[in-house]
Design a protein around this motif. Structure first.
Motif, PDB file in Angstrom:
ATOM      1  N   GLY A   1       0.783  -1.064   0.024  1.00 58.39           N
ATOM      2  CA  GLY A   1      -0.036   0.087  -0.027  1.00 58.39           C
ATOM      3  C   GLY A   1       0.866   1.136  -0.080  1.00 58.39           C
ATOM      4  O   GLY A   1       2.078   1.069   0.025  1.00 58.39           O
ATOM      5  N   ALA A   2       0.209   2.557  -0.148  1.00 60.50           N
ATOM      6  CA  ALA A   2       1.196   3.569  -0.364  1.00 60.50           C
ATOM      7  C   ALA A   2       0.947   4.454   0.828  1.00 60.50           C
ATOM      8  O   ALA A   2       1.712   5.618   0.970  1.00 60.50           O
ATOM      9  CB  ALA A   2       0.696   4.252  -1.644  1.00 60.50           C
TER      10      ALA A   2
ATOM     11  N   LYS B   1       8.344   5.139   0.113  1.00 61.60           N
ATOM     12  CA  LYS B   1       7.466   5.086  -0.808  1.00 61.60           C
ATOM     13  C   LYS B   1       6.219   5.747   0.082  1.00 61.60           C
ATOM     14  O   LYS B   1       5.566   6.361  -0.347  1.00 61.60           O
ATOM     15  CB  LYS B   1       7.076   3.884  -0.941  1.00 61.60           C
ATOM     16  CG  LYS B   1       5.764   3.613  -1.926  1.00 61.60           C
ATOM     17  CD  LYS B   1       5.677   2.093  -2.342  1.00 61.60           C
ATOM     18  CE  LYS B   1       5.129   1.273  -1.129  1.00 61.60           C
ATOM     19  NZ  LYS B   1       4.819  -0.114  -1.497  1.00 61.60           N
ATOM     20  N   THR B   2       5.924   5.206   1.514  1.00 64.12           N
ATOM     21  CA  THR B   2       4.781   5.717   2.041  1.00 64.12           C
ATOM     22  C   THR B   2       4.960   6.901   3.058  1.00 64.12           C
ATOM     23  O   THR B   2       4.021   7.659   3.001  1.00 64.12           O
ATOM     24  CB  THR B   2       4.429   4.703   3.207  1.00 64.12           C
ATOM     25  OG1 THR B   2       5.428   4.389   3.988  1.00 64.12           O
ATOM     26  CG2 THR B   2       4.307   3.103   2.328  1.00 64.12           C
TER      27      THR B   2
ATOM     28  N   THR C   1      -6.015  -6.101  12.256  1.00 63.37           N
ATOM     29  CA  THR C   1      -6.277  -4.929  12.441  1.00 63.37           C
ATOM     30  C   THR C   1      -6.734  -4.127  11.274  1.00 63.37           C
ATOM     31  O   THR C   1      -7.583  -3.202  11.230  1.00 63.37           O
ATOM     32  CB  THR C   1      -5.134  -4.225  13.258  1.00 63.37           C
ATOM     33  OG1 THR C   1      -4.924  -4.625  14.720  1.00 63.37           O
ATOM     34  CG2 THR C   1      -5.761  -2.488  13.394  1.00 63.37           C
ATOM     35  N   LEU C   2      -5.937  -4.234  10.020  1.00 62.32           N
ATOM     36  CA  LEU C   2      -5.948  -3.599   8.764  1.00 62.32           C
ATOM     37  C   LEU C   2      -7.717  -4.142   8.381  1.00 62.32           C
ATOM     38  O   LEU C   2      -8.249  -3.247   7.765  1.00 62.32           O
ATOM     39  CB  LEU C   2      -5.182  -4.034   7.981  1.00 62.32           C
ATOM     40  CG  LEU C   2      -3.817  -3.643   8.102  1.00 62.32           C
ATOM     41  CD1 LEU C   2      -2.490  -3.952   7.310  1.00 62.32           C
ATOM     42  CD2 LEU C   2      -3.667  -1.833   8.228  1.00 62.32           C
ATOM     43  N   ASP C   3      -7.723  -5.394   8.655  1.00 59.69           N
ATOM     44  CA  ASP C   3      -8.934  -5.881   7.989  1.00 59.69           C
ATOM     45  C   ASP C   3     -10.276  -5.511   8.708  1.00 59.69           C
ATOM     46  O   ASP C   3     -11.303  -5.207   8.314  1.00 59.69           O
ATOM     47  CB  ASP C   3      -8.956  -7.508   8.025  1.00 59.69           C
ATOM     48  CG  ASP C   3      -8.073  -8.121   7.144  1.00 59.69           C
ATOM     49  OD1 ASP C   3      -7.603  -7.454   6.169  1.00 59.69           O
ATOM     50  OD2 ASP C   3      -7.755  -9.377   7.440  1.00 59.69           O
ATOM     51  N   THR C   4     -10.156  -5.345  10.130  1.00 61.01           N
ATOM     52  CA  THR C   4     -11.146  -4.790  10.948  1.00 61.01           C
ATOM     53  C   THR C   4     -11.462  -3.499  10.825  1.00 61.01           C
ATOM     54  O   THR C   4     -12.552  -3.048  10.816  1.00 61.01           O
ATOM     55  CB  THR C   4     -11.002  -5.084  12.537  1.00 61.01           C
ATOM     56  OG1 THR C   4     -10.543  -6.333  12.721  1.00 61.01           O
ATOM     57  CG2 THR C   4     -11.746  -4.522  13.500  1.00 61.01           C
ATOM     58  N   LEU C   5     -10.406  -2.748  10.384  1.00 57.51           N
ATOM     59  CA  LEU C   5     -10.665  -1.408  10.085  1.00 57.51           C
ATOM     60  C   LEU C   5     -10.576  -0.957   8.751  1.00 57.51           C
ATOM     61  O   LEU C   5     -11.007   0.112   8.500  1.00 57.51           O
ATOM     62  CB  LEU C   5      -9.394  -0.290  10.824  1.00 57.51           C
ATOM     63  CG  LEU C   5      -8.999  -0.638  12.248  1.00 57.51           C
ATOM     64  CD1 LEU C   5      -7.778   0.038  12.622  1.00 57.51           C
ATOM     65  CD2 LEU C   5     -10.179   0.085  13.076  1.00 57.51           C
ATOM     66  N   GLY C   6     -10.590  -1.854   7.780  1.00 58.74           N
ATOM     67  CA  GLY C   6     -10.768  -1.593   6.424  1.00 58.74           C
ATOM     68  C   GLY C   6      -9.767  -0.740   5.816  1.00 58.74           C
ATOM     69  O   GLY C   6     -10.178  -0.056   4.724  1.00 58.74           O
TER      70      GLY C   6
ATOM     71  N   ASP D   1      -6.676  -0.766   3.488  1.00 60.55           N
ATOM     72  CA  ASP D   1      -6.081  -1.528   2.472  1.00 60.55           C
ATOM     73  C   ASP D   1      -5.041  -0.862   1.684  1.00 60.55           C
ATOM     74  O   ASP D   1      -4.514  -0.996   0.582  1.00 60.55           O
ATOM     75  CB  ASP D   1      -7.310  -1.816   1.384  1.00 60.55           C
ATOM     76  CG  ASP D   1      -7.897  -0.466   0.662  1.00 60.55           C
ATOM     77  OD1 ASP D   1      -7.257   0.306   1.028  1.00 60.55           O
ATOM     78  OD2 ASP D   1      -8.812  -0.900   0.041  1.00 60.55           O
ATOM     79  N   SER D   2      -4.502   0.488   2.118  1.00 60.31           N
ATOM     80  CA  SER D   2      -3.317   0.963   1.453  1.00 60.31           C
ATOM     81  C   SER D   2      -1.891   0.952   2.522  1.00 60.31           C
ATOM     82  O   SER D   2      -1.376   2.081   2.395  1.00 60.31           O
ATOM     83  CB  SER D   2      -3.662   2.723   1.312  1.00 60.31           C
ATOM     84  OG  SER D   2      -3.997   3.062   2.637  1.00 60.31           O
ATOM     85  N   ALA D   3      -1.595  -0.188   3.080  1.00 61.47           N
ATOM     86  CA  ALA D   3      -0.441  -0.084   3.982  1.00 61.47           C
ATOM     87  C   ALA D   3       0.273  -1.182   3.332  1.00 61.47           C
ATOM     88  O   ALA D   3       0.074  -2.212   2.834  1.00 61.47           O
ATOM     89  CB  ALA D   3      -0.902  -0.614   5.393  1.00 61.47           C
TER      90      ALA D   3
END
Length: 658
Positions: free
Chosen positions: A537-538, A586-587, A555-560, A562-564
Motif C-alpha cells: 500500500g502507499a 514510498k509511504t 487490525t487492517l481487516d477490521t478497520l478496512g 487497504d493501503s498499507a
C-alpha cells in the motif's frame, strides 16, 4: 616428596622435567617483561607446573584439553610455537586472538586446546559436549577440563558434573586446589574437607592427587585415562597444590601467612623433582645447565620474533567481517507438493528433515525424547533417530548450552530446545559470552541452534510468556530468527541448522496451533536477512514480526485499511533494514509493532535507523507500539491490557490521519 613408588622410564622422567622447566623459565621471563611494561597482565602458575605438564603428557595429543589461567604447561607440552604465545600476550596479529583477547583466553584446534573465558564455569559444560561427540562416534578418547577450587562454587560446575555423570561421559574434571580464590581462602568457600568429596553427590569416581608430584600426576592420570577410554565415565580429580604468586601479579600475596608460603615453597614441584633426578643419577648439573641454555635460547629467539612483529593496525571492515563465520547459503527451492499444516507441524517437520539430512545433528532439551517435548515437536523422534541423538537433559540450561558448544567444537551440530524462552536466563552466560564471542575471539564457530518457544496470549504468566529477543539482538555474534508463518518457520529452521553460527530461533507458542499454511512437503531453505512484504500500500508502512504480523493483518481487516505496506521482518539479526527504508521512502509514514515491552526493543533501533537515513521522506512521526513496561501478567484481562494489539489499532489510525 615420594617419587620412587611410581615406576616411570628414565627417558620419560627427563622429558617431564624439561617439560616443567620450560613453562617455569617462560614465566620468569614474563614477570620481567611485565615489570618492563612489555606485556599488560600475567596470571602465574609458578609452583603448579606438575599438574599441567603431568596431565598433558598423560593424554594423547589428539585428545582435547580445556585449560585455565595457570596452565601454561599444557600449551608448551602440546608444543605450541612459542612466538605465537608471546605474540598473543603482546596483542600482536600472529597471536591466536589477533589482539582481540588476552592471556589464555583462546583455543586452537590444531593442538586440541580449548581456551577459557573469564566467567570460568561454562568450559566445564563444553568439555561434556566434546566428550559426548567422541562417545556418539564410538571414539575411545578422553577430554580433560580444568577449574580452580573457587569456581567449584559456580552452578556450572555442578551442572556439568551432573550431566557428565548421567550420560557417562569420559571427562576428567581437574580441580587445581591452590588454596585461594584471588584472596578468599578455601575455608571461606566451602565446608567439605576435600573437593573430591563433591563427586559423591553425583555418583562419580573421584581421587585426590598430590599436584606438586609430577610422577604421581602423570602416572595416575595416564592410568585413569587408559581405563576411561575403554569404560567411559567421568572422573573428578582434586590436585592439592598452592598458588605461590598473586591471582594476577597486581594483586600480590600479602593476605597469605608467611609460614604457609614457606611450607609450600619447600614443596616446589620443579626443585624437588630436580633434586630427585640428581640423586638418582638420571641427570647431572651439566645436563641441567644444558637444558636451561637450550630453553633460554629458544625463549629469546621466539621473543625476538614476537617483538619484531609490527603492531596491529586497526581495520574496521576486517573487525566487522569477522564477528560471524562466513556462511555460504545455498537456496534449496521448495517442491510444488504442499500440505496445509500448523506452525508447530512445520517446525517439527523441518527439524525431522534436518535430522535425516545431517547424521551429526543432535537434539537436546528437557523432555524432548520419549515425551516429545512439552509442545510435542519431537514426538516420535526417538523411534527414527534413537535416544543418543534425541537426548533428554537434566534441568540445567547453562550446562546444556555449553555442551552444545562442545558438540560443535568436536565437529557436530546441535539443536537445543529451551523449553520456554524465559528459561534462557539460566543459560544466558554461555549464550552471550561463549557462543556469541568465540568466532570473533579465536575463529571457533558455534554450530548451535537454540529453539525458543515464546510469547503471550496463552495465560501462562510472567515466567512462560516473555518474548525476549532483545536480550540477544544486542549481542554481536548471535543470529536471531522469529518467523510468523509455517512456511517461513520450516525454511528458516533448515537454514538455521545449516548456518555454522549460533542462532536463537523464536517460536511463538500462541501461533503453534492457530497458524495454518500450505507448506512444501520436502526440505527447503530460506535466506536470513530478507523481510517479507505481506501486503502492499502507499499510505503507511507497518513493520513487525512474530504474532505482531497477525495482529497487524487482523487490525487492517477490521478497520478496512487497504493501503498499507506490511513488512514481516522474519529475522532480526541479520535485519533487512533496506526493505524498511524502501517502504518508508514510498509511504512516508512508519509504525513498528512488537510484542516485547517497548523500551530497549527492536522497534527503538529501527526507529533510530530510519530517522538517521530516511528523515527527509517522513510525513509524520515514527510510532512504536509494544507491550506495557511490566512483567507479563497471568490473568487474561490483565494480559490483554499488557499486549499491544488494541493500542496498535488506535495509534495506527492516529498516524494515518496525521
Amino acid at each position: 616428596m615420594d617419587y620412587k613408588q611410581f615406576k616411570v622410564d628414565k627417558d620419560i622422567q627427563i622429558k617431564l622435567f624439561k617439560s616443567m622447566l620450560l613453562p617455569r623459565m617462560i614465566e620468569e621471563k614474563m614477570l620481567i617483561l611485565l615489570r618492563q611494561g612489555k606485556i599488560s597482565k600475567w596470571f602465574s602458575g609458578i609452583g603448579q607446573e606438575a599438574i599441567s605438564v603431568g596431565v598433558a603428557s598423560a593424554l594423547n595429543d589428539d585428545e582435547y584439553i580445556l585449560p585455565m589461567h595457570r596452565n601454561l604447561g599444557i600449551f608448551t607440552t602440546r608444543n605450541i610455537p612459542l612466538h605465537r604465545l608471546f605474540a598473543q600476550w603482546q596483542g600482536k596479529a600472529s597471536g591466536f586472538t589477533q589482539g582481540r583477547d588476552r592471556s589464555f583466553h583462546f583455543g586452537t584446534q590444531a593442538y586440541r586446546i580449548i581456551g577459557m573465558i573469564s566467567h570460568l564455569g561454562p568450559q566445564l559444560g563444553v568439555a561434556d559436549g566434546i566428550a559426548l561427540a567422541h562417545k556418539l562416534r564410538n571414539e575411545k578418547m578422553v577430554t580433560a577440563v580444568f577449574t580452580g577450587e573457587g569456581a567449584t562454587s559456580e552452578g556450572d560446575f555442578h551442572e556439568a558434573l551432573n550431566v557428565a555423570s548421567v550420560w557417562d561421559l569420559p571427562v576428567l574434571f581437574c580441580i587445581e586446589n591452590n588454596g585461594y580464590g584471588l584472596s578468599t581462602p578455601t575455608n571461606e568457600q566451602f565446608k567439605c574437607e576435600h573437593l573430591a568429596d563433591k563427586g559423591i553427590g553425583y555418583g562419580m569416581e573421584s581421587h585426590i592427587i598430590d599436584g606438586n608430584n609430577i610422577l604421581e600426576v602423570y602416572t595416575r592420570v595416564r592410568t585413569l585415562a587408559q581405563d576411561m577410554r575403554n569404560r567411559p565415565r567421568p572422573v573428578l580429580l582434586e590436585f592439592k597444590t598452592f598458588r605461590m604468586r598473586g591471582h594476577e601479579e597486581a594483586s600480590g600475596t600479602k593476605y597469605v601467612p608467611q609460614e604457609l608460603m614457606d611450607t609450600w615453597a619447600a614443596k616446589d614441584p620443579l626443585d624437588n623433582f630436580k633434586q630427585f633426578l640428581l640423586k638418582q643419577d638420571i641427570v647431572n648439573k651439566e645436563s641441567i645447565e644444558e637444558f636451561q641454555k637450550d630453553i633460554q635460547d629458544k625463549i629469546d629467539s621466539h621473543l625476538q620474533m614476537a617483538f619484531n612483529e609490527d603492531a596491529i593496525v586497526p581495520n574496521e571492515s576486517k573487525e566487522l567481517s569477522e564477528v560471524y563465520k562466513t556462511f555460504d547459503f545455498k537456496l534449496i527451492e521448495p517442491s510444488i507438493h504442499t500440505k496445509s499444516i500448523r506452525l508447530v507441524d512445520a517446525i517439527s517437520q523441518g527439524l525431522k528433515q534436518s535430522m535425516q539430512r545431517y547424521d551429526n545433528l543432535v537434539i537436546m532439551g528437557q523432555d524432548v525424547a520419549d515425551y516429545g517435548g512439552v509442545f510435542k515437536i519431537t514426538e516420535g523422534f526417538i523411534n527414527d533417530f534413537g535416544k543418543e541423538r534425541v537426548r533428554n537433559t537434566p534441568i540445567c540450561e547453562s550446562a546444556i548450552v555449553s555442551a552444545a558448544m562442545g558438540l560443535s567444537i568436536n565437529g557436530m551440530k546441535a539443536v537445543m530446545e529451551m523449553q520456554f524462552a524465559d528459561f534462557a536466563s539460566t543459560g544466558f552466560n554461555p549464550i552471550v559470552n561463549y557462543l556469541a564471542k568465540s568466532y570473533y575471539r579465536w575463529g571457533e564457530h558455534a554450530d548451535v541452534v537454540i529453539r525458543m518457544p515464546c510469547g503471550g496470549g496463552v495465560a501462562a504468566g510472567p515466567f512462560h510468556s516473555q518474548t525476549n529477543e532483545a536480550w540477544f539482538t544486542k549481542t554481536p555474534g548471535l543470529k536471531v530468527v522469529y518467523p510468523a508463518f509455517p512456511y517461513d518457520a520450516k525454511g528458516l529452521l533448515a537454514t538455521a541448522i545449516e548456518d555454522p553460527n549460533p542462532v536463537l530461533f523464536f517460536e511463538h507458542k500462541g501461533l503453534y496451533r492457530s497458524s495454518y499454511q500450505e507448506v512444501p512437503v520436502d526440505y527447503y531453505t530460506l535466506p536470513f536477512g530478507k523481510a517479507s512484504l505481506i501486503r502492499e500500500g502507499a499510505s503507511i508502512t507497518i513493520v513487525t514480526y512474530g504474532a505482531g504480523v497477525h495482529w497487524a493483518l487482523e487490525t487492517l481487516d477490521t478497520l478496512g485499511i487497504d493501503s498499507a505496506d506490511v513488512l514481516d521482518l522474519r529475522t532480526l539479526q541479520p535485519l533487512d533494514i533496506d526493505a524498511v527504508y524502501s517502504s518508508v521512502r514510498k509511504t512516508g509514514k512508519l509504525i513498528i509493532l512488537q510484542e516485547d515491552s517497548l523500551f530497549g526493543g527492536i522497534a527503538s533501533d529501527i526507529s533510530a535507523l530510519v530517522m538517521e537515513h530516511c528523515f527527509e521522506y517522513l510525513d509524520g512521526p515514527i510510532k512504536r507500539v509494544g507491550s506495557l513496561e511490566t512483567p507479563i501478567p497471568f490473568n487474561s484481562a490483565l494480559e490483554a491490557q499488557y499486549l499491544p494489539k488494541d493500542r496498535f489499532a488506535v495509534i495506527l489510525q492516529e498516524l494515518i490521519a496525521y
